[in-house]
Write a protein that holds these residues in place. Structure first.
Motif, PDB file in Angstrom:
ATOM      1  N   PRO A 209       0.824  -1.206   0.000  1.00 57.05           N
ATOM      2  CA  PRO A 209       0.000   0.000   0.000  1.00 57.05           C
ATOM      3  C   PRO A 209       0.860   1.258   0.000  1.00 57.05           C
ATOM      4  CG  PRO A 209       0.113  -0.866   2.211  1.00 57.05           C
ATOM      5  CD  PRO A 209       0.943  -1.784   1.349  1.00 57.05           C
ATOM      6  N   GLU A 210       2.147   1.119   0.135  1.00 55.67           N
ATOM      7  CA  GLU A 210       3.084   2.238   0.046  1.00 55.67           C
ATOM      8  C   GLU A 210       4.455   1.646  -0.226  1.00 55.67           C
ATOM      9  OE1 GLU A 210       2.483   4.010   3.882  1.00 55.67           O
ATOM     10  OE2 GLU A 210       3.833   2.598   4.847  1.00 55.67           O
ATOM     11  N   THR A 211       5.311   2.425  -0.879  1.00 52.72           N
ATOM     12  CA  THR A 211       6.590   1.854  -1.294  1.00 52.72           C
ATOM     13  C   THR A 211       7.637   1.887  -0.187  1.00 52.72           C
ATOM     14  OG1 THR A 211       7.292   3.984  -2.183  1.00 52.72           O
ATOM     15  CG2 THR A 211       6.278   2.433  -3.727  1.00 52.72           C
ATOM     16  N   CYS A 212       7.422   2.715   0.846  1.00 53.42           N
ATOM     17  CA  CYS A 212       8.492   2.948   1.813  1.00 53.42           C
ATOM     18  C   CYS A 212       8.900   1.672   2.555  1.00 53.42           C
ATOM     19  CB  CYS A 212       8.102   4.033   2.804  1.00 53.42           C
ATOM     20  SG  CYS A 212       6.710   3.610   3.846  1.00 53.42           S
ATOM     21  N   ALA A 213       7.943   0.747   2.749  1.00 52.67           N
ATOM     22  CA  ALA A 213       8.272  -0.449   3.509  1.00 52.67           C
ATOM     23  C   ALA A 213       9.466  -1.188   2.907  1.00 52.67           C
ATOM     24  CB  ALA A 213       7.067  -1.375   3.579  1.00 52.67           C
ATOM     25  N   GLY A 214       9.494  -1.258   1.570  1.00 54.60           N
ATOM     26  CA  GLY A 214      10.596  -1.937   0.897  1.00 54.60           C
ATOM     27  C   GLY A 214      11.945  -1.325   1.238  1.00 54.60           C
ATOM     28  N   ILE A 215      11.937  -0.044   1.535  1.00 55.67           N
ATOM     29  CA  ILE A 215      13.173   0.633   1.909  1.00 55.67           C
ATOM     30  C   ILE A 215      13.606   0.197   3.307  1.00 55.67           C
ATOM     31  CG2 ILE A 215      14.204   2.871   2.473  1.00 55.67           C
ATOM     32  CD1 ILE A 215      12.560   4.083   0.200  1.00 55.67           C
ATOM     33  N   PHE A 216      12.660   0.167   4.243  1.00 54.76           N
ATOM     34  CA  PHE A 216      13.015  -0.246   5.608  1.00 54.76           C
ATOM     35  C   PHE A 216      13.471  -1.708   5.640  1.00 54.76           C
ATOM     36  CE2 PHE A 216       9.848   3.200   6.401  1.00 54.76           C
ATOM     37  CZ  PHE A 216      10.764   4.122   6.853  1.00 54.76           C
ATOM     38  N   LEU A 217      12.812  -2.535   4.826  1.00 53.01           N
ATOM     39  CA  LEU A 217      13.187  -3.949   4.806  1.00 53.01           C
ATOM     40  C   LEU A 217      14.617  -4.129   4.302  1.00 53.01           C
ATOM     41  CD1 LEU A 217       9.984  -5.786   3.492  1.00 53.01           C
ATOM     42  CD2 LEU A 217      10.573  -5.073   5.804  1.00 53.01           C
ATOM     43  N   ASN A 218      15.062  -3.192   3.463  1.00 54.38           N
ATOM     44  CA  ASN A 218      16.398  -3.315   2.889  1.00 54.38           C
ATOM     45  C   ASN A 218      17.429  -2.418   3.565  1.00 54.38           C
ATOM     46  OD1 ASN A 218      16.384  -5.227   0.502  1.00 54.38           O
ATOM     47  ND2 ASN A 218      14.564  -3.997   0.094  1.00 54.38           N
ATOM     48  N   PHE A 219      17.026  -1.805   4.657  1.00 57.76           N
ATOM     49  CA  PHE A 219      17.944  -0.893   5.357  1.00 57.76           C
ATOM     50  C   PHE A 219      19.276  -1.574   5.679  1.00 57.76           C
ATOM     51  CE2 PHE A 219      19.446   0.810   9.506  1.00 57.76           C
ATOM     52  CZ  PHE A 219      19.744   2.099   9.100  1.00 57.76           C
ATOM     53  N   LYS A 220      19.173  -2.769   6.231  1.00 60.36           N
ATOM     54  CA  LYS A 220      20.385  -3.485   6.635  1.00 60.36           C
ATOM     55  C   LYS A 220      21.193  -3.921   5.399  1.00 60.36           C
ATOM     56  CE  LYS A 220      21.740  -7.068   9.959  1.00 60.36           C
ATOM     57  NZ  LYS A 220      22.656  -7.846   9.115  1.00 60.36           N
ATOM     58  N   ASN A 221      20.502  -4.418   4.382  1.00 63.05           N
ATOM     59  CA  ASN A 221      21.193  -4.826   3.157  1.00 63.05           C
ATOM     60  C   ASN A 221      21.980  -3.680   2.544  1.00 63.05           C
ATOM     61  OD1 ASN A 221      20.403  -7.477   3.191  1.00 63.05           O
ATOM     62  ND2 ASN A 221      18.550  -7.117   1.964  1.00 63.05           N
TER      63      ASN A 221
END
Length: 502
Positions: A209-221
RNA sequence: GCGAGUGUAGCUCAGGGGUAGAGCAUAACCUUGCCAAGGUUGGGGCCGAGAGUUCGAAUCUCUUCACUCGCUCCA
């Protein structure tokens, strides 16, 4: 909305269709509510806006408050993620209960919060009550509406256990007639689907429902692979999906849309500095695309309206015609605290904190999020560009900034004769690798100018008899309709200067 | 989701129980060619979809879908 502005939106929507900017999705099947397709010109326009945002964020990020360039990297995450992600973000849960509306009382009930008394003998109506209803008032109501039957003459069942087909016989909690309750509906805004061949709850998944989650999920990567140091940003452009109750206002609120989001990670104590920085940067972005300051409004979202995770949000609003004289949201700049990293750390069990070697401390960075609707931006650019001019044949032109215009220039041989067409084709071939240009040969010159006005092409180069003699062409300016002559070999430089300012 | 309104050509619209219309757009051709010019010709719709009434429905009725506006919703 004033009548004038209503007409303005209608005119814009019909121009968008007529000239190939935006069409209703599934048009030939009668459309599908809340979905839109971008035509040849709309796609160019949207790509221009997206590319410019990406350029200003990722390719050449702004200079920071200390005078050195800041650091931003880009990602492109999947639309479907592990469903746990949406539990962590708060999108699943709490909003999953089936709701029932009453057409008569206009009230909305949670289906599991309403119970129904069904007559044991199968005669007469069934009665719905709020779960907190006391026996006393139940009896009172039954006496009035059920011919003096009492509770003992009924079976009690929760409304969500009753098949919707039987609802016609149920009298709602706040009305006196039967059949006013709608069937129970889920009010979750997320589209769901099933991953794999079998459709069961165990492999249910959601469209983001928003794109930002994908950013948080990849923060560590990103941290582990990119040598970035806090403060830094991660940017992403992509589609998001929300099952809006009421899609409205053309592409403004649609069920499938595109977002351009930056998550800026910084230390908590630096939040005020960066928040102001981003508000200024984002404002300048819109100004540079031709949105005047007078049409923008900055809403410091009141505390009571803030999302649960945000301590401060500024909405950058644009005076869309359907909102005029008020404004509606174009971009939100939110301080999200470290809510997202905290949640995902807890739900995933992965440590998402950042270790600052110089300060020798570990912490969860705070986040400032400038989040823009790409498709809303496209709408703002079109609305802003739409200019009525009764003194020209088209009656209207689109005043796009040259860098945003879907076509940068049209090359027009004055006549369709070979001595005009051949040099025009040559010019076209020399430009098309670098600029999106049109070569239009047929029809009289006035019609061709008019058509370019309507799609917002800023420049028209015309090949005429003088071209054959002195290798010059005329340049027609879209806004002034004025013409000047420039040498053929200066055309490229002319366009570069106008489009990029260099 | 509720209420009101709308739905006829690509767009904007007129018409209206008895052979589907206009302007613009669009395509082709002509011309001593700089702002939708003039001329000729063409393509394009079973009138949103489905059912009913009728000898006959684009027109009347019902249902449905889509759009617009208001409310609601937008975590």
């Amino acid at each position: 909305m004033s009548d004038q502005m209503k007409d303005r939106m209608k005119d814009i929507v019909s121009l968008c269709k007529r000239r190939g900017f935006i069409f209703a999705a599934s048009d030939i099947y009668g459309g599908i509510n809340g979905f839109w397709d971008y035509g040849p010109l709309g796609t160019e326009l949207k790509n221009n806006l997206r590319d410019r945002w990406w350029h200003d964020m990722v390719i050449a990020p702004p200079i920071g408050p200390d005078g050195t360039p800041i650091s931003i990297v880009g990602i492109d995450s999947s639309i479907i993620q592990n469903p746990k992600c949406w539990e962590a973000s708060g999108h699943v849960g709490g909003f999953n209960d089936p709701m029932v509306d009453c057409r008569e009382s206009k009230k909305r009930y949670r289906a599991d919060h309403v119970f129904v008394l069904t007559p044991k003998d199968g005669q007469g109506h069934a009665f719905a009550f709020d779960k907190d209803a006391q026996n006393e008032e139940i009896e009172k109501r039954l006496k009035k509406l059920a011919k003096n039957k009492s509770i003992n003459d009924f079976d009690r069942e929760s409304l969500d256990q009753i098949p919707a087909a039987d609802f016609l016989n149920i009298i709602g909690p706040d009305v006196k007639m039967a059949g006013t309750l709608t069937e129970p509906r889920q009010f979750n805004m997320m589209f769901h689907t099933y991953v794999g061949a079998t459709a069961g709850d165990e492999n249910k998944a959601y469209l983001r429902p928003e794109t930002c989650a994908g950013i948080f999920l990849n923060f560590k990567n990103v941290l582990d692979s990119s040598r970035v140091k806090v403060p830094f940003g991660i940017a992403q452009v992509g589609k998001a999906f929300r099952n809006e109750v009421t899609p409205r206002n053309f592409i403004f609120r649609s069920r499938e849309f595109e977002q351009m989001e930056l998550e800026w990670f910084c230390a908590e104590e630096d939040v005020p500095k960066w928040f102001d920085f981003w508000v200024e940067q984002r404002t300048n972005f819109w100004l540079s695309l031709g949105i005047p300051k007078s049409e923008l409004h900055f809403l410091d979202v009141p505390k009571e309206d803030l999302s649960h995770y945000s301590s401060r949000t500024i909405d950058v609003e644009y005076r869309f015609p359907f909102a005029a004289p008020d404004f509606d949201e174009l971009e939100g700049i939110a301080h999200r605290g470290n809510y997202d990293l905290t949640q995902h750390q807890e739900f995933s069990g992965e440590k998402l904190s950042y270790f600052d070697q110089q300060e020798n401390k570990r912490f969860l960075p705070h986040v400032i999020e400038p989040s823009t609707g790409l498709t809303r931006g496209v709408l703002a650019l079109i609305c802003q560009a739409y200019t009525v001019d009764e003194n020209r044949p088209s009656g209207v032109y689109l005043d796009f900034h040259p860098s945003m215009a879907p076509k940068k220039a049209a090359i027009l041989p004055l006549t369709a004769k070979p001595h005009h067409v051949e040099p025009a084709q040559k010019l076209y071939m020399s430009l098309r690798d670098e600029f999106v240009v049109d070569l239009d040969i047929k029809q009289n010159i006035g019609k061709r100018y008019a058509r370019q006005d309507e799609i917002g092409t800023p420049y028209c180069f015309t090949i005429d008899n003088e071209t054959l003699e002195d290798h010059s062409v005329t340049v027609r300016d879209r806004n002034t309709m004025a013409q000047e002559r420039i040498p053929l070999d200066k055309v490229k430089a002319f366009l570069r200067e106008k489009i990029h300012g260099k």
